[in-house]
Scaffold this motif. Structure first.
Motif, PDB file in Angstrom:
ATOM      1  N   LYS A  35      -3.282   3.421   7.508  1.00 42.48           N
ATOM      2  CA  LYS A  35      -3.582   1.988   6.967  1.00 42.48           C
ATOM      3  C   LYS A  35      -2.024   1.293   6.391  1.00 42.48           C
ATOM      4  O   LYS A  35      -1.927   0.206   6.122  1.00 42.48           O
ATOM      5  N   LYS A  36      -1.136   1.846   7.032  1.00 46.34           N
ATOM      6  CA  LYS A  36       0.375   1.371   6.417  1.00 46.34           C
ATOM      7  C   LYS A  36       0.422   0.255   7.514  1.00 46.34           C
ATOM      8  O   LYS A  36       0.290   0.362   8.536  1.00 46.34           O
ATOM      9  N   ALA A 100       0.774   7.649  -7.696  1.00 49.37           N
ATOM     10  CA  ALA A 100      -0.865   7.659  -7.585  1.00 49.37           C
ATOM     11  C   ALA A 100      -1.591   6.930  -6.621  1.00 49.37           C
ATOM     12  O   ALA A 100      -2.733   7.181  -6.375  1.00 49.37           O
ATOM     13  N   HIS A 101      -0.586   6.383  -5.743  1.00 53.77           N
ATOM     14  CA  HIS A 101      -1.258   5.528  -4.730  1.00 53.77           C
ATOM     15  C   HIS A 101      -2.264   4.658  -4.924  1.00 53.77           C
ATOM     16  O   HIS A 101      -3.675   4.625  -4.206  1.00 53.77           O
ATOM     17  N   THR A 102      -2.479   3.954  -6.236  1.00 53.68           N
ATOM     18  CA  THR A 102      -3.414   3.067  -6.576  1.00 53.68           C
ATOM     19  C   THR A 102      -2.721   1.817  -6.592  1.00 53.68           C
ATOM     20  O   THR A 102      -2.135   1.247  -7.126  1.00 53.68           O
ATOM     21  N   HIS A 103      -2.729   1.102  -5.182  1.00 54.21           N
ATOM     22  CA  HIS A 103      -2.245   0.214  -4.555  1.00 54.21           C
ATOM     23  C   HIS A 103      -2.667  -1.100  -5.240  1.00 54.21           C
ATOM     24  O   HIS A 103      -1.811  -2.147  -5.363  1.00 54.21           O
ATOM     25  N   SER A 147       3.660  -7.679  -1.052  1.00 51.03           N
ATOM     26  CA  SER A 147       3.111  -7.688  -0.021  1.00 51.03           C
ATOM     27  C   SER A 147       2.738  -6.224   0.693  1.00 51.03           C
ATOM     28  O   SER A 147       1.283  -6.425   1.265  1.00 51.03           O
ATOM     29  N   ILE A 148       3.412  -5.244   0.762  1.00 45.27           N
ATOM     30  CA  ILE A 148       2.723  -4.023   1.148  1.00 45.27           C
ATOM     31  C   ILE A 148       1.675  -3.524   0.321  1.00 45.27           C
ATOM     32  O   ILE A 148       0.630  -2.975   0.837  1.00 45.27           O
ATOM     33  N   ALA A 149       1.918  -3.712  -0.971  1.00 48.13           N
ATOM     34  CA  ALA A 149       0.679  -3.184  -1.913  1.00 48.13           C
ATOM     35  C   ALA A 149      -0.598  -4.095  -1.915  1.00 48.13           C
ATOM     36  O   ALA A 149      -1.498  -3.333  -1.739  1.00 48.13           O
ATOM     37  N   TRP A 153      -4.141  -2.277  -0.457  1.00 47.72           N
ATOM     38  CA  TRP A 153      -5.233  -2.408  -1.263  1.00 47.72           C
ATOM     39  C   TRP A 153      -6.255  -3.342  -0.569  1.00 47.72           C
ATOM     40  O   TRP A 153      -7.342  -2.806  -0.765  1.00 47.72           O
ATOM     41  N   ARG A 154      -5.862  -4.287   0.122  1.00 46.16           N
ATOM     42  CA  ARG A 154      -7.019  -4.982   0.934  1.00 46.16           C
ATOM     43  C   ARG A 154      -7.656  -4.264   1.879  1.00 46.16           C
ATOM     44  O   ARG A 154      -8.629  -4.030   1.826  1.00 46.16           O
TER      45      ARG A 154
END
Length: 171
Positions: A35-36, A100-103, A147-149, A153-154
């Protein structure tokens, strides 16, 4: 630089060091995720960027502290108080993003942080122009991180928007 300068340089690193101590086993390999975004820098580059930015912010805060006479009197309340809030929100964003990886929540914190960084630069400008200018790379780095987050998230909400590897066809 006075001995106090070392404290100002080290203070911004308190949050990231604690984050690393608490999550070092969970953050390894996060950047190998499919997903990155392909334009996302490697994990080590992101961390090196944050480390550099925190040193620059620490030095800028030291310049403001020194120009306002040092100590911790009333004239420092707004400029360094706003900086302290910005630092706390920055640490929270790092925890949300890397730990937490909660983008989505990290993105909200990064957008708040952007506003706090601009406000800090505007407050610092009349006190020390160099300190205010030293926050510009921080704003650029926040743009990259946000922009990465956003992309992570998207893609977590809309898997259809994820890019297909070259050579694969959707049937």
């Amino acid at each position: 630089m006075q001995p106090h300068g070392a404290i100002f340089l080290a203070l911004p690193h308190l949050g990231p060091v604690l984050l690393w101590l608490l999550t070092r086993h969970r953050t390894s390999g996060w950047d190998d995720s499919p997903k990155k975004p392909p334009w996302c820098p490697p994990h080590r580059v992101l961390l090196a960027g944050w480390i550099t930015i925190y040193f620059v912010m620490g030095y800028a805060s030291y310049l403001v502290w020194k120009d306002l006479g040092g100590g911790f009197g009333r004239p420092l309340a707004l400029p360094l108080g706003l900086y302290a809030v910005k630092l706390a929100v920055s640490w929270a964003a790092l925890i949300l993003f890397f730990g937490a990886h909660t983008h989505g929540l990290a993105l909200l914190h990064l957008l708040l942080l952007y506003g706090l960084a601009v406000s800090t630069a505007l407050i610092w400008h009349p006190i020390n122009k160099l300190a205010a200018l030293l926050l510009l790379p921080y704003l650029a780095w926040l743009t990259v991180t946000a922009s990465i987050a956003y992309r992570l998230w998207r893609d977590s909400l809309c898997p259809d928007h994820q890019p297909q590897p070259v050579g694969e066809k959707n049937d």
